[in-house]
Enzyme design. Structure first.
Site, short mmCIF file in Angstrom:
data_model
loop_
_atom_site.label_atom_id
_atom_site.label_comp_id
_atom_site.label_asym_id
_atom_site.label_seq_id
_atom_site.Cartn_x
_atom_site.Cartn_y
_atom_site.Cartn_z
N GLU A 131 33.34 49.27 43.17
CA GLU A 131 33.24 48.85 44.57
C GLU A 131 33.62 50.01 45.48
O GLU A 131 34.63 50.66 45.23
CB GLU A 131 34.17 47.66 44.85
CG GLU A 131 33.94 47.11 46.25
CD GLU A 131 34.78 45.87 46.55
OE1 GLU A 131 35.58 45.44 45.70
OE2 GLU A 131 34.60 45.33 47.65
N GLY A 271 44.68 49.43 45.82
CA GLY A 271 45.69 48.62 45.15
C GLY A 271 45.24 48.10 43.79
O GLY A 271 45.96 48.22 42.80
N ALA A 272 44.06 47.51 43.75
CA ALA A 272 43.56 46.93 42.52
C ALA A 272 42.10 46.55 42.72
O ALA A 272 41.59 46.63 43.83
CB ALA A 272 44.37 45.68 42.15
N MET A 273 41.46 46.12 41.63
CA MET A 273 40.03 45.81 41.73
C MET A 273 39.69 44.61 40.85
O MET A 273 40.08 44.55 39.68
CB MET A 273 39.23 47.05 41.31
CG MET A 273 37.73 46.86 41.33
SD MET A 273 37.13 46.49 43.01
CE MET A 273 35.77 45.40 42.61
N GLU A 274 38.93 43.70 41.45
CA GLU A 274 38.68 42.39 40.83
C GLU A 274 37.48 42.35 39.89
O GLU A 274 36.88 41.28 39.72
CB GLU A 274 38.46 41.37 41.97
CG GLU A 274 37.14 41.52 42.76
CD GLU A 274 37.25 42.33 44.05
OE1 GLU A 274 38.18 43.16 44.16
OE2 GLU A 274 36.42 42.12 44.95
N ASN A 275 37.12 43.45 39.23
CA ASN A 275 35.97 43.44 38.32
C ASN A 275 35.97 42.18 37.47
O ASN A 275 37.00 41.76 36.95
CB ASN A 275 36.05 44.64 37.37
CG ASN A 275 36.39 45.91 38.09
OD1 ASN A 275 35.66 46.34 38.96
ND2 ASN A 275 37.53 46.48 37.75
N HIS A 307 45.77 37.88 44.29
CA HIS A 307 44.60 38.25 45.10
C HIS A 307 43.40 38.58 44.20
O HIS A 307 42.31 38.03 44.38
CB HIS A 307 44.97 39.45 45.98
CG HIS A 307 43.87 39.94 46.87
ND1 HIS A 307 43.85 39.72 48.23
CD2 HIS A 307 42.76 40.65 46.59
CE1 HIS A 307 42.77 40.28 48.75
NE2 HIS A 307 42.08 40.86 47.77
N GLU A 308 43.63 39.45 43.23
CA GLU A 308 42.49 39.85 42.38
C GLU A 308 42.00 38.66 41.56
O GLU A 308 40.80 38.48 41.38
CB GLU A 308 42.87 41.02 41.46
CG GLU A 308 43.43 42.25 42.18
CD GLU A 308 42.60 42.72 43.37
OE1 GLU A 308 41.37 42.55 43.36
OE2 GLU A 308 43.22 43.25 44.33
N GLU A 330 37.07 39.29 51.44
CA GLU A 330 38.41 39.86 51.60
C GLU A 330 39.30 39.04 52.53
O GLU A 330 40.45 38.76 52.20
CB GLU A 330 38.33 41.32 52.06
CG GLU A 330 37.67 42.25 51.03
CD GLU A 330 38.34 42.22 49.65
OE1 GLU A 330 39.45 41.66 49.52
OE2 GLU A 330 37.74 42.74 48.69
N1 B3K Z 1 37.98 44.77 46.39
C1 B3K Z 1 38.91 45.83 46.15
C2 B3K Z 1 38.84 46.94 47.12
C3 B3K Z 1 37.74 47.90 46.86
C4 B3K Z 1 37.86 49.09 47.79
C5 B3K Z 1 36.69 49.99 47.69
N2 B3K Z 1 36.88 51.19 48.46
C6 B3K Z 1 40.31 45.33 46.09
C7 B3K Z 1 40.57 44.03 46.75
O1 B3K Z 1 40.45 43.87 47.94
O2 B3K Z 1 40.88 43.11 46.06
ZN ZN Z 2 40.31 41.80 47.85
#
Ligand code: B3K
Ligand code: ZN
Length: 889
Positions: A131, A271-275, A307-308, A330
């Protein structure tokens, strides 16, 4: 491949959105993983919209194309073109399968976008970040969120170097290959956009837990980290389980794969990523133990894990049609996270924390040259729009809608939203219409909030008429122009209110023209430029308490007498509103110091707080600590037309000194000692609250009796059973430039050697030195062997903490810090444009600085803008910050 993206490229416009002509129904990905060379084979099953006669075009950045076939046949050289980050292919048909092979170099990827290496070449591991547009750095693909595909992913690698192979989805076999290699396959049946793809490969340890969803699916939860960190993942595992249960109960949302993987890395841009099925976390938001994690960080870990996880529905199952809709996932997910955290901890404290963040981070953004709507209308670089406006203001908009519908109505609306949009790429209109239709209410007027930048000012004036025993409250709204939006619309502003009698009682509300509701609190909606509300059967001039719970993200302008605020501060039962009264009163007190005028407010603030300090009935240490904290320097500066950060700092210190003096050193010391005698390292709310108040008391004491506070801090440092107490003590010593600071810093460094997160704290705390001392210290820290521009956490710990949390130290009148930062931004931009662009936003407020600093900041920004090699990310921020000032305006 080395060319920088064209920073002058045309902006992307929301109004240009068209549904994709080509979609990918299924993608099969094969990775042959290596640190310096990874080969990726991708087979795309294509779908074509016959109504759109557009050739097949795929995004691809920095890819070395090895081969390309269409329906099994090599594509001749004349039938495809790869230029300007687009691969165009002739003769593709609906149902065609396009296969490409490309080569990547993960070790050379310092932007941490796409496939990259975390840690060292020998010990580190490979991972991805897609992302918003990282997938195009991995393979050729229509890399936009409205292209949803099912994924089959096969990973192959050397078993010794990469014993763990992970991708999103359910495991579908694994085994050995010749030559010490092995493979693993994952299938994700839920169609997803490419930004949710992820893989991880390397030497990682794990902890596991079995989970059974409310709808009966057994799920294996696995958290992965490097060997030295895995024992610090248990708290996150508990938080994950709590989040999953909560989403089942609060929203009826169940997890939908057989496994859920979470991985910690020290090298991450955010911070983190919700893959999907494979969340990846900045270690800062996953690892936790009492010896190295503060209370605030524990809460942050819990919140980010939640959140994730919540994104699995708000973002993954229902995703965004295009990046303009980013707040759809978001803002909504921040809101869900805030609800969860409020329930797990204290609702009042959580609201205080969130509103303080909004005011510190979002209001300044909304008032400066980078102001943009929650749904922007255009961008050049989407990564620049992961902002406080899209996240935090976005969450406030969801909160307004939820408040409008009530708990049951909001749940009904959310159920309909998820049911209708499951497996779709949706828009904010889809969101508002589902919420509205489920409740028979037209919520479309709230769309104006999404399209309009700037923080509205809500003006309130009261008039009491004794003859008719009525109180008329007149509300009006005004939003100042923002860049590109000279004219503002009227917005619907829900104002939750109560009226207080002079003896502190809440009055029953009889609103003219409306049926009485039970309770002494109600919401009125201001949906015109000005509107009056008449309350009847009122016996004397009441004191209004407005925007209770911060019912709308606006700036309230009301002419309270200091005594009225002191009354609200003493009598309001709602913790948030009590705090809000304290904030407003502190602001008045600050103004009294600033303008040397009427000191009533100052003595009202000090008096009310001194009384609360001794009040045995206020049995809430954490709230007391917050009540004692006046608005921060950024917030106070926001109220000024012309800002002198050194003056704001000095006045705020003076304000706190007045408070400390009013309470008295002996009293503060007594309280400190009482709190210190209860010190332990437990994480329960009461223990956290004691630590919070102890820290605040020590801070106040340091302002009126530094030697005595420093002696206490030095003792606290040495005997601290937790990081919260240790860091609080260290911070008092450093900020006070105490003689004991150097040895405590040396001790900290040694004690936490080998822990990058603790080392970040060691860097960050030293940027809080007062005033002119800071720059030299930052320069010294830069030459520390542990400093590197390649690690985002380290960069933020040094430059970010300095510029954001120590405005007086950063905004030197000689402009040396601006020049220093501009140079570093240039270097950083060559390595990591996303981190550089985000860091550059610390200069957002430059236009309102007093003239000497303003000129220095302007020339530093202009020097940056003149740099020909700027990334699109940094170029956009710099250009927007300058607006038309580049010409010398
Ligand atoms: N969705 C990601 C953020 C991605 C940022 C890309 N530059 C984390 C979050 O909001 O959960
Ligand atoms: Zn998010």
């Amino acid at each position: 491949m080395n060319a920088r993206p064209d920073s002058a490229s045309a902006p992307i416009l929301l109004s240009d959105y068209r549904p994709p002509a080509w979609r990918v129904e299924h993608i099969e990905l094969d990775f042959d993983l290596g640190i310096d060379a990874t080969e990726v084979r991708a087979a795309l099953r294509l779908r074509h919209d016959p109504a759109q006669a557009i050739p097949l075009r795929l995004d691809g950045e920095g890819l070395e194309l090895l081969s390309i076939t269409l329906d099994g046949q090599p594509v001749p050289a004349g039938s495809y073109r790869y230029a300007d980050n687009l691969l165009e292919i002739d003769n593709a048909r609906d149902g065609s399968v396009l296969e490409t092979r490309v080569r990547l170099n993960p070790a050379a990827n310092t932007a941490l976008e796409g496939l990259y290496l975390s840690g060292s070449r020998d010990a580190g591991f490979l991972l991805t970040q897609c992302e918003a547009q990282g997938f195009r750095h991995i393979t050729f693909f229509p890399d936009q969120p409205d292209v949803l595909s099912s994924y089959t992913v096969t990973l192959r690698a050397d078993r010794g170097r990469f014993p763990v192979l992970l991708a999103g989805g359910n495991p579908d076999g694994a085994g050995d290959l010749d030559g010490g290699r092995h493979w693993a396959r994952f299938i994700d049946p839920h169609p997803k956009p490419s930004y949710l793809f992820a893989l991880v490969a390397g030497r990682l340890e794990k902890i596991e837990r079995d989970y059974l969803t409310a709808d009966g699916r057994p799920v294996l939860l696995v958290i992965w980290a490097e060997a030295d960190a895995i024992e610090r993942c248990h708290y996150a595992m508990d938080a994950l389980e709590r989040s999953m249960r909560w989403d089942e109960q609060a929203y009826g949302r169940n997890y939908d794969l057989d496994v859920f993987h979470v991985v910690a890395t020290h090298d991450f841009n955010m911070g983190a990523m919700e893959n999907k099925g494979l969340n990846i976390f900045n270690a800062k938001y996953l690892l936790a133990d009492p010896d190295s994690t503060t209370d605030d960080e524990y809460r942050a870990v819990e919140a980010v894990v939640a959140h994730e996880y919540f994104h699995n529905w708000s973002g993954n199952r229902v995703t965004c049609r295009d990046w303009f809709q980013l707040s759809l996932k978001e803002g909504l997910t921040v809101f869900r996270e805030q609800q969860f955290s409020a329930q797990m901890n204290s609702p009042a404290l959580k609201r205080i924390e969130d509103v303080a963040l909004l005011r510190r981070a979002q209001f300044p953004e909304d008032a400066g040259p980078l102001a943009h709507p929650v749904r922007p209308a255009e961008y050049r670089e989407i990564n620049n729009f992961y902002t406080a406006t899209v996240y935090e203001k976005g969450s406030e908009l969801v909160r307004m809608l939820a408040g409008r519908l009530g708990d049951a109505g909001f749940r009904r609306g959310m159920d309909l939203y998820f049911a209708r949009n499951d497996g779709r790429a949706a828009t904010l209109e889809d969101f508002l219409s589902a919420l509205g239709e489920a409740n028979g209410i037209d919520l479309m007027p709230y769309l104006a909030w999404y399209g309009q930048a700037g923080t509205p000012r809500l003006k309130a004036r009261g008039h009491y008429d004794a003859a008719s025993r009525s109180y008329t409250l007149t509300l009006s709204q005004l939003t100042q122009p923002t860049p590109g939006q000279p004219h503002k619309q009227v917005l619907p502003i829900p104002v939750k209110l109560a009226l207080f009698a002079a003896d502190g009682r809440m009055l029953p509300l009889h609103l003219q023209g409306h049926a009485d509701t039970a309770g002494n609190e109600r919401v009125v909606v201001l949906d015109r430029a000005e509107q009056s509300f008449v309350f009847q059967q009122i016996d004397a001039l009441p004191i209004p308490s407005l925007l209770r719970g911060f019912s709308a993200p606006v700036i309230l302008d009301i002419d309270y007498a200091p005594g009225e605020l002191a009354l609200l501060l003493r009598h309001d039962k709602d913790g948030f509103n009590r705090w809000e009264a304290a904030q407003q009163l502190a602001t008045r007190a600050y103004d009294a110091l600033r303008h040397g005028g009427d000191a009533t407010a100052l003595s009202a603030w000090c008096g009310a707080l001194a009384e609360l300090f001794e009040d045995a009935h206020l049995n809430d240490d954490a709230l007391l600590a917050d009540l004692f904290t006046p608005p921060g320097e950024i917030e106070l500066a926001e109220r000024e037309q012309v800002v002198d950060p050194a003056q704001v700092h000095a006045l705020r210190q003076q304000l706190q000194q007045e408070l400390g003096a009013r309470i008295g050193g002996a009293s503060l010391r007594r309280r400190y000692e009482a709190l210190a005698s209860q010190t332990q390292r437990q994480l329960d709310a009461a223990s956290q609250a004691q630590r919070r108040l102890k820290r605040r008391v020590l801070d106040l004491l340091s302002l009126i009796d530094a030697p005595s506070a420093h002696a206490l801090a030095a003792d606290q440092y040495m005997s601290a059973p937790s990081m919260t107490d240790r860091l609080a003590a260290l911070s008092v010593l450093v900020r006070g430039d105490a003689p004991q600071a150097a040895s405590a810093l040396a001790n900290f460094r040694e004690r936490h050697a080998g822990d990058p997160l603790a080392l970040d704290k060691w860097f960050a705390v030293q940027t809080q030195l007062p005033g002119e001392l800071t720059l030299a210290r930052v320069q010294l820290l830069e030459s520390d062997p542990a400093f590197t521009l390649k690690n985002p956490n380290r960069v933020n710990a040094l430059f970010g903490a300095w510029a954001r949390n120590n405005p007086a130290g950063f905004h030197r009148i000689d402009g040396a810090a601006y020049r220093w930062l501009a140079e570093r931004l240039q270097q950083l931009d060559l390595l990591n444009p996303q981190v550089a662009a985000r860091l550059a936003t610390v200069l957002n407020g430059w236009k309102r600085l007093e003239p000497v600093r303003r000129e220095a900041a302007r020339s530093a920004i202009i020097s940056l803008s003149a740099e020909p090699q700027l990334s699109r990310n940094l170029a956009e921020i710099v250009q927007n910050m300058l607006g038309n000032a580049a010409a010398g305006a």
